[in-house]
Write a protein that holds these residues in place. Structure first.
Motif, PDB file in Angstrom:
ATOM      1  N   PHE A  46      48.552  30.839  24.516  1.00 21.79           N
ATOM      2  CA  PHE A  46      49.885  31.358  24.223  1.00 21.79           C
ATOM      3  C   PHE A  46      50.372  32.303  25.324  1.00 21.79           C
ATOM      4  CE2 PHE A  46      49.233  29.703  19.983  1.00 21.79           C
ATOM      5  CZ  PHE A  46      50.522  29.388  19.578  1.00 21.79           C
ATOM      6  N   LEU A  47      49.484  33.167  25.795  1.00 20.19           N
ATOM      7  CA  LEU A  47      49.882  34.119  26.832  1.00 20.19           C
ATOM      8  C   LEU A  47      50.270  33.397  28.116  1.00 20.19           C
ATOM      9  CD1 LEU A  47      50.156  37.090  27.712  1.00 20.19           C
ATOM     10  CD2 LEU A  47      47.784  36.952  28.500  1.00 20.19           C
ATOM     11  N   TYR A  48      49.464  32.431  28.525  1.00 19.14           N
ATOM     12  CA  TYR A  48      49.733  31.747  29.779  1.00 19.14           C
ATOM     13  C   TYR A  48      50.938  30.813  29.676  1.00 19.14           C
ATOM     14  CZ  TYR A  48      46.149  33.422  32.904  1.00 19.14           C
ATOM     15  OH  TYR A  48      45.425  34.202  33.758  1.00 19.14           O
ATOM     16  N   GLU A  49      51.178  30.274  28.485  1.00 17.78           N
ATOM     17  CA  GLU A  49      52.389  29.466  28.306  1.00 17.78           C
ATOM     18  C   GLU A  49      53.624  30.335  28.504  1.00 17.78           C
ATOM     19  OE1 GLU A  49      55.899  27.892  26.622  1.00 17.78           O
ATOM     20  OE2 GLU A  49      54.833  29.623  25.764  1.00 17.78           O
ATOM     21  N   ALA A  50      53.589  31.543  27.943  1.00  9.97           N
ATOM     22  CA  ALA A  50      54.704  32.479  28.114  1.00  9.97           C
ATOM     23  C   ALA A  50      54.837  32.892  29.580  1.00  9.97           C
ATOM     24  CB  ALA A  50      54.505  33.703  27.224  1.00  9.97           C
ATOM     25  N   PHE A  51      53.714  33.197  30.231  1.00 10.93           N
ATOM     26  CA  PHE A  51      53.749  33.565  31.639  1.00 10.93           C
ATOM     27  C   PHE A  51      54.340  32.436  32.477  1.00 10.93           C
ATOM     28  CE2 PHE A  51      50.242  37.041  31.948  1.00 10.93           C
ATOM     29  CZ  PHE A  51      50.991  37.835  31.097  1.00 10.93           C
ATOM     30  N   GLY A  52      53.999  31.202  32.115  1.00  8.08           N
ATOM     31  CA  GLY A  52      54.518  30.053  32.853  1.00  8.08           C
ATOM     32  C   GLY A  52      56.027  29.943  32.751  1.00  8.08           C
ATOM     33  N   ARG A  53      56.570  30.164  31.568  1.00  9.25           N
ATOM     34  CA  ARG A  53      58.027  30.066  31.382  1.00  9.25           C
ATOM     35  C   ARG A  53      58.763  31.174  32.108  1.00  9.25           C
ATOM     36  NH1 ARG A  53      59.545  31.148  26.463  1.00  9.25           N
ATOM     37  NH2 ARG A  53      57.508  31.499  25.499  1.00  9.25           N
ATOM     38  N   PHE A  54      58.145  32.357  32.210  1.00  9.04           N
ATOM     39  CA  PHE A  54      58.817  33.476  32.864  1.00  9.04           C
ATOM     40  C   PHE A  54      58.352  33.676  34.310  1.00  9.04           C
ATOM     41  CE2 PHE A  54      59.522  34.345  28.393  1.00  9.04           C
ATOM     42  CZ  PHE A  54      60.848  34.768  28.399  1.00  9.04           C
ATOM     43  N   LYS A  55      57.595  32.698  34.822  1.00  2.43           N
ATOM     44  CA  LYS A  55      57.192  32.680  36.239  1.00  2.43           C
ATOM     45  C   LYS A  55      56.325  33.863  36.641  1.00  2.43           C
ATOM     46  CE  LYS A  55      59.884  29.097  36.476  1.00  2.43           C
ATOM     47  NZ  LYS A  55      59.291  27.746  36.359  1.00  2.43           N
ATOM     48  N   TYR A  56      55.510  34.365  35.683  1.00  2.67           N
ATOM     49  CA  TYR A  56      54.562  35.415  36.024  1.00  2.67           C
ATOM     50  C   TYR A  56      53.270  34.782  36.539  1.00  2.67           C
ATOM     51  CZ  TYR A  56      57.466  38.715  33.372  1.00  2.67           C
ATOM     52  OH  TYR A  56      58.485  39.483  32.917  1.00  2.67           O
ATOM     53  N   LYS A  57      52.685  35.389  37.554  1.00  2.34           N
ATOM     54  CA  LYS A  57      51.418  34.912  38.085  1.00  2.34           C
ATOM     55  C   LYS A  57      50.299  35.846  37.653  1.00  2.34           C
ATOM     56  CE  LYS A  57      53.410  32.621  42.114  1.00  2.34           C
ATOM     57  NZ  LYS A  57      53.402  32.532  43.594  1.00  2.34           N
ATOM     58  N   ALA A  58      49.163  35.264  37.284  1.00  7.36           N
ATOM     59  CA  ALA A  58      48.033  36.090  36.851  1.00  7.36           C
ATOM     60  C   ALA A  58      46.729  35.338  37.058  1.00  7.36           C
ATOM     61  CB  ALA A  58      48.180  36.464  35.378  1.00  7.36           C
ATOM     62  N   ASP A  59      45.691  36.074  37.389  1.00  4.85           N
ATOM     63  CA  ASP A  59      44.335  35.529  37.483  1.00  4.85           C
ATOM     64  C   ASP A  59      43.446  36.416  36.622  1.00  4.85           C
ATOM     65  OD1 ASP A  59      42.101  34.115  38.174  1.00  4.85           O
ATOM     66  OD2 ASP A  59      41.820  35.146  40.085  1.00  4.85           O
ATOM     67  N   ILE A  60      43.562  36.234  35.321  1.00  2.66           N
ATOM     68  CA  ILE A  60      42.925  37.126  34.364  1.00  2.66           C
ATOM     69  C   ILE A  60      41.472  36.711  34.114  1.00  2.66           C
ATOM     70  CG2 ILE A  60      42.938  37.915  31.959  1.00  2.66           C
ATOM     71  CD1 ILE A  60      45.999  37.652  32.038  1.00  2.66           C
ATOM     72  N   LYS A  61      40.590  37.691  34.160  1.00  2.00           N
ATOM     73  CA  LYS A  61      39.198  37.476  33.770  1.00  2.00           C
ATOM     74  C   LYS A  61      39.074  37.852  32.292  1.00  2.00           C
ATOM     75  CE  LYS A  61      37.588  38.885  38.339  1.00  2.00           C
ATOM     76  NZ  LYS A  61      36.769  39.868  39.084  1.00  2.00           N
ATOM     77  N   CYS A  62      38.497  36.954  31.506  1.00  2.00           N
ATOM     78  CA  CYS A  62      38.473  37.211  30.064  1.00  2.00           C
ATOM     79  C   CYS A  62      37.098  36.942  29.464  1.00  2.00           C
ATOM     80  CB  CYS A  62      39.526  36.365  29.352  1.00  2.00           C
ATOM     81  SG  CYS A  62      39.327  34.596  29.602  1.00  2.00           S
ATOM     82  N   ILE A  63      36.860  37.602  28.353  1.00  2.00           N
ATOM     83  CA  ILE A  63      35.634  37.432  27.573  1.00  2.00           C
ATOM     84  C   ILE A  63      36.035  37.057  26.149  1.00  2.00           C
ATOM     85  CG2 ILE A  63      33.799  38.763  26.413  1.00  2.00           C
ATOM     86  CD1 ILE A  63      32.941  37.959  29.108  1.00  2.00           C
TER      87      ILE A  63
END
Length: 245
Positions: free
Chosen positions: A169-186
């Motif tokens: 969900f977060l990355y879908e939203a980032f994609g629509r608003f053209k935000y770039k991120a390389d998030i490390k997650c656990i």
């Protein structure tokens, strides 16, 4: 002359009329923003420094050391289960933990331009009328980006309970608003399943009760806070096991 009862009755009629108008407008937005208007196949890659794939963490000494210093716990409430078929976030929360203690909070409702199903409203108590008054997506995500800025390039790890769901969900939203991120997650759910035994199930509430934490489910902020506490409790358990060896 109008009496108080007349005024009360007319206000209720106006409220009901306004609600139905909102539902109609919401349906129009739902149609306008259906999947034919979005590239729903877009699915960015989660940062690989902590994951081969979601659910397979490389829980190395370096990562444990990083988590002991600081991490961000993240949670969302959504209109459905699949962001690539039009479902959206309507509540988002993040909590910064330093040395295992929550020190900074972000929480907001989001107007998703979607109708919240009755089943979801019944669980989390958030109605469509309440969502109508919420900030727009662009405002909320701009503020969220500012809060999690240290995680966008992987400097601070983000944890989530069932990370695949939340980061889709977060990355879908980032994609629509053209935000770039390389998030490390656990994925705290994965860690709970790997390291915790003798529990009825692995729901967040159950695991929180296992560790003696008070639980208030299906509120994004409380779930993010609970997720962060569970991660720290698992880290402490692992430390005790390593010391005993």
């Amino acid at each position: 002359k109008w009496c108080i009862e007349d005024i009360d009755y007319k206000l209720k009629k106006f409220a009901f009329a306004l609600f139905y108008c909102m539902e109609i407008i919401d349906s129009i937005f739902r149609l306008m923003h259906s999947k034919r208007f979005y590239n729903i196949n877009y699915k960015p890659k989660i940062g690989e420094a902590t994951y081969d794939e979601i659910g397979n963490p490389k829980f190395t000494r370096y990562i444990k050391a990083s988590l002991r210093k600081r991490y961000i716990a993240f949670d969302v409430e959504t209109t459905g289960l699949n962001p690539y078929k039009g479902d959206r976030i309507f509540e988002v929360a993040a909590v910064l933990f330093i040395d295992g203690k929550p020190v900074k909070y972000f929480s907001s409702l989001v107007y998703p331009k979607r109708f919240i199903p009755w089943e979801a409203s019944r669980v989390n108590g958030i109605s469509n009328m309440l969502i109508w008054l919420a900030p727009s997506e662009d405002v909320v995500y701009r503020n969220l980006i500012e809060f999690i800025e240290e995680s966008l390039n992987g400097n601070t790890i983000i944890c989530a309970y069932n990370a695949d769901f939340h980061f889709d969900f977060l990355y879908e939203a980032f994609g629509r608003f053209k935000y770039k991120a390389d998030i490390k997650c656990i994925d705290t759910l994965y860690l709970a399943r790997k390291y915790i035994r003798n529990t009825e199930n692995y729901k967040l509430g159950t695991i929180m009760e296992y560790y003696g934490f008070k639980f208030n489910t299906h509120c994004a902020l409380d779930d993010a806070l609970g997720c962060g506490k569970v991660l720290w409790a698992i880290l402490e358990d692992l430390d005790k096991k390593e010391q005993a060896q």
